[in-house]
Enzyme design. Structure first.
Site, PDB file in Angstrom:
ATOM      1  N   SER A   1      -2.398  -7.979   2.705  1.00  0.00           N
ATOM      2  CA  SER A   1      -2.800  -7.877   4.117  1.00  0.00           C
ATOM      3  C   SER A   1      -3.218  -9.236   4.653  1.00  0.00           C
ATOM      4  O   SER A   1      -2.975  -9.552   5.823  1.00  0.00           O
ATOM      5  CB  SER A   1      -3.968  -6.896   4.274  1.00  0.00           C
ATOM      6  OG  SER A   1      -3.570  -5.594   3.955  1.00  0.00           O
TER       7      SER A   1
ATOM      8  N   ARG B   1      -1.690  -6.230  -8.504  1.00  0.00           N
ATOM      9  CA  ARG B   1      -0.572  -7.145  -8.265  1.00  0.00           C
ATOM     10  C   ARG B   1      -0.510  -8.281  -9.275  1.00  0.00           C
ATOM     11  O   ARG B   1       0.547  -8.803  -9.565  1.00  0.00           O
ATOM     12  CB  ARG B   1      -0.707  -7.771  -6.863  1.00  0.00           C
ATOM     13  CG  ARG B   1      -0.355  -6.847  -5.752  1.00  0.00           C
ATOM     14  CD  ARG B   1      -0.874  -7.372  -4.438  1.00  0.00           C
ATOM     15  NE  ARG B   1      -2.338  -7.368  -4.423  1.00  0.00           N
ATOM     16  CZ  ARG B   1      -3.071  -7.590  -3.361  1.00  0.00           C
ATOM     17  NH1 ARG B   1      -2.496  -7.874  -2.216  1.00  0.00           N
ATOM     18  NH2 ARG B   1      -4.382  -7.550  -3.425  1.00  0.00           N
TER      19      ARG B   1
ATOM     20  N   LYS C   1     -17.302  -7.846   5.839  1.00  0.00           N
ATOM     21  CA  LYS C   1     -15.902  -8.255   5.714  1.00  0.00           C
ATOM     22  C   LYS C   1     -15.283  -8.350   7.108  1.00  0.00           C
ATOM     23  O   LYS C   1     -15.214  -7.358   7.837  1.00  0.00           O
ATOM     24  CB  LYS C   1     -15.154  -7.221   4.854  1.00  0.00           C
ATOM     25  CG  LYS C   1     -13.961  -7.837   4.158  1.00  0.00           C
ATOM     26  CD  LYS C   1     -13.369  -6.926   3.102  1.00  0.00           C
ATOM     27  CE  LYS C   1     -12.085  -7.527   2.574  1.00  0.00           C
ATOM     28  NZ  LYS C   1     -11.447  -6.717   1.560  1.00  0.00           N
TER      29      LYS C   1
ATOM     30  N   HIS D   1       0.842  -1.209   0.000  1.00  0.00           N
ATOM     31  CA  HIS D   1       0.000   0.000   0.000  1.00  0.00           C
ATOM     32  C   HIS D   1       0.876   1.258   0.000  1.00  0.00           C
ATOM     33  O   HIS D   1       0.621   2.209  -0.737  1.00  0.00           O
ATOM     34  CB  HIS D   1      -0.882   0.051   1.258  1.00  0.00           C
ATOM     35  CG  HIS D   1      -1.905  -1.036   1.381  1.00  0.00           C
ATOM     36  ND1 HIS D   1      -1.962  -1.874   2.461  1.00  0.00           N
ATOM     37  CD2 HIS D   1      -2.915  -1.415   0.560  1.00  0.00           C
ATOM     38  CE1 HIS D   1      -2.980  -2.725   2.314  1.00  0.00           C
ATOM     39  NE2 HIS D   1      -3.564  -2.467   1.161  1.00  0.00           N
TER      40      HIS D   1
HETATM   41  P1  ADP Z   1      -9.655  -4.003  -0.414  1.00  0.00           P
HETATM   42  O1  ADP Z   1     -10.399  -4.811   0.599  1.00  0.00           O
HETATM   43  O2  ADP Z   1     -10.415  -2.792  -0.882  1.00  0.00           O
HETATM   44  O3  ADP Z   1      -9.068  -4.788  -1.543  1.00  0.00           O
HETATM   45  P2  ADP Z   1      -6.934  -3.757   0.539  1.00  0.00           P
HETATM   46  O4  ADP Z   1      -6.464  -3.008   1.738  1.00  0.00           O
HETATM   47  O5  ADP Z   1      -6.716  -5.221   0.507  1.00  0.00           O
HETATM   48  O6  ADP Z   1      -8.458  -3.386   0.428  1.00  0.00           O
HETATM   49  O7  ADP Z   1      -6.286  -3.144  -0.785  1.00  0.00           O
HETATM   50  C1  ADP Z   1      -6.448  -1.786  -1.093  1.00  0.00           C
HETATM   51  C2  ADP Z   1      -5.773  -1.516  -2.425  1.00  0.00           C
HETATM   52  O8  ADP Z   1      -4.373  -1.710  -2.309  1.00  0.00           O
HETATM   53  C3  ADP Z   1      -6.224  -2.426  -3.563  1.00  0.00           C
HETATM   54  O9  ADP Z   1      -6.250  -1.679  -4.758  1.00  0.00           O
HETATM   55  C4  ADP Z   1      -5.148  -3.471  -3.622  1.00  0.00           C
HETATM   56  O10 ADP Z   1      -5.040  -4.042  -4.906  1.00  0.00           O
HETATM   57  C5  ADP Z   1      -3.941  -2.612  -3.305  1.00  0.00           C
HETATM   58  N1  ADP Z   1      -2.830  -3.412  -2.791  1.00  0.00           N
HETATM   59  C6  ADP Z   1      -2.831  -4.273  -1.757  1.00  0.00           C
HETATM   60  N2  ADP Z   1      -1.614  -4.846  -1.601  1.00  0.00           N
HETATM   61  C7  ADP Z   1      -0.833  -4.333  -2.582  1.00  0.00           C
HETATM   62  C8  ADP Z   1       0.535  -4.532  -3.000  1.00  0.00           C
HETATM   63  N3  ADP Z   1       1.335  -5.392  -2.380  1.00  0.00           N
HETATM   64  N4  ADP Z   1       0.977  -3.825  -4.059  1.00  0.00           N
HETATM   65  C9  ADP Z   1       0.154  -2.977  -4.702  1.00  0.00           C
HETATM   66  N5  ADP Z   1      -1.132  -2.746  -4.380  1.00  0.00           N
HETATM   67  C10 ADP Z   1      -1.623  -3.407  -3.336  1.00  0.00           C
END
Ligand code: ADP
Length: 152
Positions: free
Chosen positions: A127, A90, A41, A17
């Site tokens: 995450s 990703r 969720k 992130h």
């Molecule tokens: P959500 O539940 O909305 O997917 P996340 O916190 O899992 O929330 O992800 C938020 C955003 O960050 C999404 O666009 C996800 O693809 C991106 N993201 C998560 N991990 C990574 C990473 N390692 N590299 C790039 N983008 C990421």
């Protein structure tokens, strides 16, 4: 003034992130990081804890606002007068999932989604895997910002 909304669960925020946010600062004037609170969720960390980490990480950056929202992301965009959504990609699974949402958001609300490809170094971080490592008492130092691991 280019303002973009970065919505997500951030449960917890990871170096993946962080990489997306830092790179978006290169072409946006203002980023609103918004923790979405979907009741269906299941999360590991409370919204309050997730907000606390985000505020600590970005405390010295006046161009980043940290907030929370419920309901449709596009409705929140309108509330915040924000025409763009930022998302990270990703892998093909992310793309397939995000594609339909981005088309929908542009169709129903004229909100554009800007995608950034993850950096090579952080492409494997999620995450959910971080949560697994935490649950099983593993070391997360190379996966999350120090504000997160230093409080766990
Ligand atoms: P959500 O539940 O909305 O997917 P996340 O916190 O899992 O929330 O992800 C938020 C955003 O960050 C999404 O666009 C996800 O693809 C991106 N993201 C998560 N991990 C990574 C990473 N390692 N590299 C790039 N983008 C990421």
């Amino acid at each position: 003034m280019k303002r973009i909304l970065f919505p997500g669960s951030f449960d917890p925020i990871t170096l993946g992130h962080l990489n997306i946010i830092e790179r978006a600062l290169g072409f946006c004037d203002e980023i609103i990081i918004a923790v979405g609170t979907n009741s269906y969720k299941k999360s590991m960390f409370s919204v309050a804890q997730r907000l606390e980490w985000l505020r600590a990480i970005f405390k010295d950056n006046p161009n980043i606002e940290i907030t929370t929202y419920t309901g449709l992301t596009t409705t929140f965009c309108k509330e915040k007068n924000c025409p763009f959504i930022l998302r990270g990609l990703r892998n093909p699974a992310d793309f397939e999932f995000e594609k339909a949402i981005a088309h929908t958001n542009r169709t129903i609300a004229n909100i554009e989604t800007i995608f950034l490809l993850t950096s090579v170094e952080t492409s494997f971080i999620s995450s959910s895997i971080v949560r697994d490592v935490i649950t099983n008492k593993g070391n997360i130092k190379k996966l999350v910002p120090k504000e997160v691991y230093s409080t766990l």
